[in-house]
Design a protein around this motif. Sequence first.
Motif, short mmCIF file in Angstrom:
data_model
loop_
_atom_site.label_atom_id
_atom_site.label_comp_id
_atom_site.label_asym_id
_atom_site.label_seq_id
_atom_site.Cartn_x
_atom_site.Cartn_y
_atom_site.Cartn_z
N CYS A 161 0.89 -1.21 0.04
CA CYS A 161 -0.15 0.09 0.06
C CYS A 161 0.82 1.23 -0.14
O CYS A 161 0.55 2.28 -0.80
CB CYS A 161 -0.85 0.11 1.19
N THR A 164 0.61 3.82 -3.40
CA THR A 164 -0.15 5.27 -2.92
C THR A 164 1.02 6.40 -3.04
O THR A 164 0.62 7.63 -3.51
CB THR A 164 -0.77 5.32 -1.66
N THR A 167 -6.57 6.95 -3.04
CA THR A 167 -7.27 6.12 -1.86
C THR A 167 -8.77 6.24 -2.14
O THR A 167 -9.54 6.45 -1.17
CB THR A 167 -6.89 6.67 -0.53
N THR A 168 -9.22 6.29 -3.30
CA THR A 168 -10.49 6.02 -3.53
C THR A 168 -11.26 4.51 -3.67
O THR A 168 -10.41 3.76 -4.25
CB THR A 168 -10.83 6.80 -4.69
N LEU A 169 -12.35 4.54 -3.73
CA LEU A 169 -12.85 3.32 -4.05
C LEU A 169 -14.14 3.40 -5.08
O LEU A 169 -15.04 4.12 -4.91
CB LEU A 169 -13.70 2.65 -2.68
N ASN A 226 -16.68 7.31 -7.32
CA ASN A 226 -15.60 7.25 -6.48
C ASN A 226 -15.64 7.81 -5.19
O ASN A 226 -16.15 9.07 -5.20
CB ASN A 226 -14.33 7.70 -7.28
N ASN A 235 -13.77 8.83 -1.76
CA ASN A 235 -12.35 8.85 -1.11
C ASN A 235 -12.54 8.40 0.20
O ASN A 235 -12.99 8.94 0.93
CB ASN A 235 -11.90 10.34 -1.09
N LEU A 236 -11.45 7.38 0.76
CA LEU A 236 -11.82 6.52 1.87
C LEU A 236 -10.51 7.18 2.72
O LEU A 236 -10.61 6.86 4.04
CB LEU A 236 -11.79 5.19 1.98
N TYR A 265 -8.78 3.52 3.48
CA TYR A 265 -8.42 2.93 2.32
C TYR A 265 -7.31 1.74 2.73
O TYR A 265 -7.27 0.70 2.00
CB TYR A 265 -7.99 3.75 1.03
N TYR A 266 -6.56 2.17 3.40
CA TYR A 266 -5.52 1.19 3.95
C TYR A 266 -6.36 -0.04 4.37
O TYR A 266 -5.55 -1.25 4.51
CB TYR A 266 -4.41 1.93 4.71
N LYS A 315 -7.94 -0.59 -9.57
CA LYS A 315 -9.19 0.33 -8.81
C LYS A 315 -10.50 -0.58 -9.21
O LYS A 315 -11.62 0.14 -9.29
CB LYS A 315 -9.23 1.60 -9.36
N GLU A 330 -11.53 -2.95 -6.82
CA GLU A 330 -11.58 -3.91 -5.64
C GLU A 330 -12.97 -4.64 -5.56
O GLU A 330 -13.00 -5.80 -5.08
CB GLU A 330 -11.23 -2.90 -4.38
#
Length: 319
Positions: free
Chosen positions: A123, A127, A134-136, A144, A146-147, A151-152, A245, A247
């Motif tokens: 990670c 990054t 750090t988006t999902l 999208n 942003n976490l 995200y980690y 991206k 996930e």
Amino acid sequence: MIYQIVLAFAATLIITLILGKLGIPVLRSLHAQQSIREEGPESHQAKAGTPTMGGTFMMIAMIIGIAIFAPWNVATGMLLFLTIGHALLGFFDDFVKSVKKRNLGLTAKQKLLGQFILAAVFCYFITEILVIPTTLWIPVADINVNLGWGYYVLAFLIIVGSTNAVNLTDGLDGLAAGTSAVAAIAFAVIGLIHNMPSVAVFGAIVCAICVGFLAFNINPAKVFMGDTGSLALGGAFAGMAILTKTELLLVIIGGIFVMEALSVIIQVISFKTRGVRVFKMSPIHHHFELSGWSEQTVVNRFWLGGALLAVLGVLLAVR
């Protein structure tokens, strides 16, 4: 690009077949034998003594294929790091249990610590060096989220979940290798769609080692991949999903793996809280065996399900 992917697949497949022919006798000489659960289906007792740690020659073939055909960049390096890192974790566990004949192998805490370190390094590089956000990405809705630091946590859960889910799937001849092959080719196509050559070539090479391994692992299996192979494959899928991206699509593409893992979780929770077993045995492939399906029937139907889910995942990846 497609020519390079096809060439990488074909060459790695041949390398895997050659290494398998050479490697299985070596595993036999080391007495690296699979131990069979006494509480498992009775038909599986005939598999006792079959060589394990076949994931070793799968990983060697993968490294050779990547060295020759994959783009030499950070993305390829990180995929290789996550895959080989988990292969080494699995190899040590297999070696202690199968060669040294110590039943415990690595403890759950030791495995989790190793996975945490691998996930943290992976990670950090993706990054900070590759600057992957750090988006999902939410499929279908195409948004999208942003976490941030969350995200980690998600990445760690994806990596640990994927590796353990593939590991649980490796319980029938050809099951993990076949379902992994279709998942890998799905990520190769996603790599092409997203113009990510590293993922496209890597996915094709992972598919090749799975298909090559199937030549020796199809029922009746001459060798099992062991944790060396199953943990590595799970790491590979997690890495490719994170880099592209996609996930959440991993849950679909790896739907068979998810189903296997969920069956174990449901079984454990139900038995500990209610004293009731939901399935005749978990993971769920054993439930179908004990319900009267032949081993090959279970494998064939799971392969088909995996293939359909892989196609669905690829279709959803088109934005």
